[in-house]
Design an enzyme around this catalytic site. Structure first.
Site, short mmCIF file in Angstrom:
data_model
loop_
_atom_site.label_atom_id
_atom_site.label_comp_id
_atom_site.label_asym_id
_atom_site.label_seq_id
_atom_site.Cartn_x
_atom_site.Cartn_y
_atom_site.Cartn_z
N SER A 1 -111.88 -46.09 20.93
CA SER A 1 -110.93 -45.56 19.95
C SER A 1 -111.63 -44.55 19.05
CB SER A 1 -110.43 -46.73 19.11
OG SER A 1 -109.90 -46.27 17.89
N TYR B 1 -112.64 -53.64 14.18
CA TYR B 1 -112.15 -52.87 15.34
C TYR B 1 -113.13 -51.75 15.71
CZ TYR B 1 -108.50 -50.19 17.87
OH TYR B 1 -107.75 -49.51 18.79
N LYS C 1 -115.11 -51.40 19.22
CA LYS C 1 -114.90 -50.22 20.07
C LYS C 1 -116.20 -49.46 20.29
CE LYS C 1 -110.41 -50.40 20.84
NZ LYS C 1 -109.96 -50.90 22.15
P1 NAI Z 1 -100.26 -52.73 22.48
O1 NAI Z 1 -100.30 -53.74 21.39
O2 NAI Z 1 -98.93 -52.25 22.94
O3 NAI Z 1 -101.03 -53.24 23.76
C1 NAI Z 1 -102.08 -54.18 23.74
C2 NAI Z 1 -101.74 -55.28 24.72
O4 NAI Z 1 -102.84 -56.17 24.85
C3 NAI Z 1 -100.54 -56.12 24.25
O5 NAI Z 1 -99.52 -56.10 25.23
C4 NAI Z 1 -101.13 -57.51 24.03
O6 NAI Z 1 -100.24 -58.55 24.37
C5 NAI Z 1 -102.33 -57.48 24.96
N1 NAI Z 1 -103.36 -58.45 24.58
C6 NAI Z 1 -103.84 -58.66 23.33
N2 NAI Z 1 -104.78 -59.62 23.35
C7 NAI Z 1 -104.89 -60.03 24.64
C8 NAI Z 1 -105.70 -61.00 25.28
N3 NAI Z 1 -106.58 -61.75 24.60
N4 NAI Z 1 -105.57 -61.15 26.63
C9 NAI Z 1 -104.69 -60.39 27.32
N5 NAI Z 1 -103.89 -59.47 26.76
C10 NAI Z 1 -103.99 -59.29 25.42
O7 NAI Z 1 -101.14 -51.50 21.96
P2 NAI Z 1 -101.64 -50.17 22.71
O8 NAI Z 1 -101.58 -49.10 21.70
O9 NAI Z 1 -100.98 -49.99 24.01
O10 NAI Z 1 -103.19 -50.51 22.91
C11 NAI Z 1 -103.84 -50.53 24.16
C12 NAI Z 1 -105.33 -50.32 23.94
O11 NAI Z 1 -105.54 -49.00 23.45
C13 NAI Z 1 -105.96 -51.27 22.92
O12 NAI Z 1 -107.25 -51.63 23.36
C14 NAI Z 1 -106.04 -50.42 21.68
O13 NAI Z 1 -107.06 -50.85 20.81
C15 NAI Z 1 -106.35 -49.06 22.30
N6 NAI Z 1 -106.09 -47.94 21.43
C16 NAI Z 1 -104.79 -47.56 21.17
C17 NAI Z 1 -104.55 -46.47 20.37
C18 NAI Z 1 -103.20 -45.95 20.13
O14 NAI Z 1 -103.09 -44.86 19.50
N7 NAI Z 1 -102.14 -46.61 20.59
C19 NAI Z 1 -105.67 -45.77 19.67
C20 NAI Z 1 -106.98 -46.19 20.08
C21 NAI Z 1 -107.16 -47.26 20.91
#
Ligand code: NAI
Length: 304
Positions: free
Chosen positions: A153, A166, A170
């Site tokens: 990130s 976080y 990361k």
């Molecule tokens: P999101 O919250 O929609 O997706 C994350 C998913 O991971 C969720 O569906 C959640 O249920 C699942 N999850 C959480 N803990 C878990 C576990 N212990 N085991 C299995 N599944 C688990 O959020 P998003 O934005 O799609 O994030 C995806 C990745 O991208 C994350 O790693 C986030 O940190 C990273 N990210 C996202 C950014 C953004 O702008 N959306 C920015 C930088 C990084």
């Protein structure tokens, strides 16, 4: 330009019940990969859980002519992750691609953050990514083929106020990638980082203006991820992407100075600070021997 497809490849995408992971999984499936849709189905802070989001994504792929299975493993639990990998190999015989994407947020300024919130975030992002990668690593070595993504990130690369947990998780992925790139090279295992910004439930409340947010599609991130897990992928890259902008981030080191023993004092460090930090001549090192060799050469040139 040749098209990139994943026919015959098996992929696991963690956290693929929604957001970025779902987008990656859908496009991998569309391009021929058999995909494991992993998701615990919790809230943004990691509480709760239900496999229904993963099941919906898998059902959608199967109904569209692709192949997918849903898996509710918690990425922080080695036994659940091992069972997921076992189920995958029993069904499809291999794992070619692992996209570590699952994540949670527990934002607070450091003085208000409990250590429990610090550890929970490290646990899902860093330990969870290591746990999933550790589970597929022997297979990838055996197959002499593997593509691994860690989702870092801008917070880990550059810092965000209120995200000490976080950001640390990361940034830890950089060290993981560096070592695994070196260890995986002879087995054609390539390891890369994606640093996205995109519109998902994680970013909905950040106050980013709507006209900007609508450009921040998950699909723009997926394009880079799919290149990074393709046969022609590079390795050890940190790809920064948002709203159609793509760049690579790097750990660099300045050329620095050599100081002889009598000048190895805090005062001389202060006196040479401008030269030590001068960025005119910067280095990108392939491994940790790089800076040592640079300074050995400088000491020899000095006559030391
Ligand atoms: P999101 O919250 O929609 O997706 C994350 C998913 O991971 C969720 O569906 C959640 O249920 C699942 N999850 C959480 N803990 C878990 C576990 N212990 N085991 C299995 N599944 C688990 O959020 P998003 O934005 O799609 O994030 C995806 C990745 O991208 C994350 O790693 C986030 O940190 C990273 N990210 C996202 C950014 C953004 O702008 N959306 C920015 C930088 C990084």
């Amino acid at each position: 330009m040749s098209s990139i497809d994943f026919k015959g490849r098996v992929a696991i995408v963690t956290g693929a019940g929604g957001g970025l992971g779902k987008s990656h999984a859908l496009e991998l499936a569309k391009r021929g990969a058999k995909v494991v849709i992993n998701d615990l189905g919790g809230a943004v802070d990691g509480t709760g859980g239900s496999i229904s989001a993963a099941e919906e994504v898998a059902a959608h792929i199967n109904a569209s002519g692709g192949e997918a299975i849903a898996d509710g493993a918690n990425v922080t639990k080695p036994d659940e992750v091992a069972a997921m990998v076992k189920a995958t190999t029993e069904k499809w015989g291999r794992v070619d691609i692992l996209v570590n994407n699952a994540g949670i947020l527990r934002d607070k300024t450091f003085h208000k953050m409990t250590l429990e919130d610090f550890k929970a975030v490290i646990d899902v992002h860093l330990i969870g990514s290591a746990t999933c990668t550790h589970a597929v690593w022997p297979l990838m070595r055996e197959q002499k083929y593997g593509r691994v993504i860690f989702t870092t990130s801008p917070s880990g690369l550059h810092g965000i106020f209120g995200q000490a947990n976080y950001g640390a998780a990361k940034a830890g992925m950089i060290g993981l990638m560096n070592a695994l790139t070196l260890e995986g090279a002879k087995y054609d295992i390539k390891v890369n980082l994606i640093s996205p910004s995109a519109r998902t439930r994680m970013t909905e409340d950040l106050g980013v203006p709507e006209e900007v947010l609508k450009q921040w599609t998950p699909e723009a991130i997926t394009a880079a991820v799919l290149y990074l897990v393709s046969e022609e992928a590079p390795s050890r890259q940190i790809v920064s992407c948002v709203g159609g902008g793509y760049a690579t981030a790097h750990i660099i080191e300045t050329d620095g100075v050599y100081l002889p023993p009598e000048q190895q004092t805090p005062e001389e460090i202060a006196a040479h600070w401008e030269d030590i930090t001068n960025r005119d001549n910067i280095h990108f090192y392939e491994d940790s021997a790089g800076p040592n060799m640079n300074f050995i050469a400088k000491a020899q040139a000095y006559g030391g």
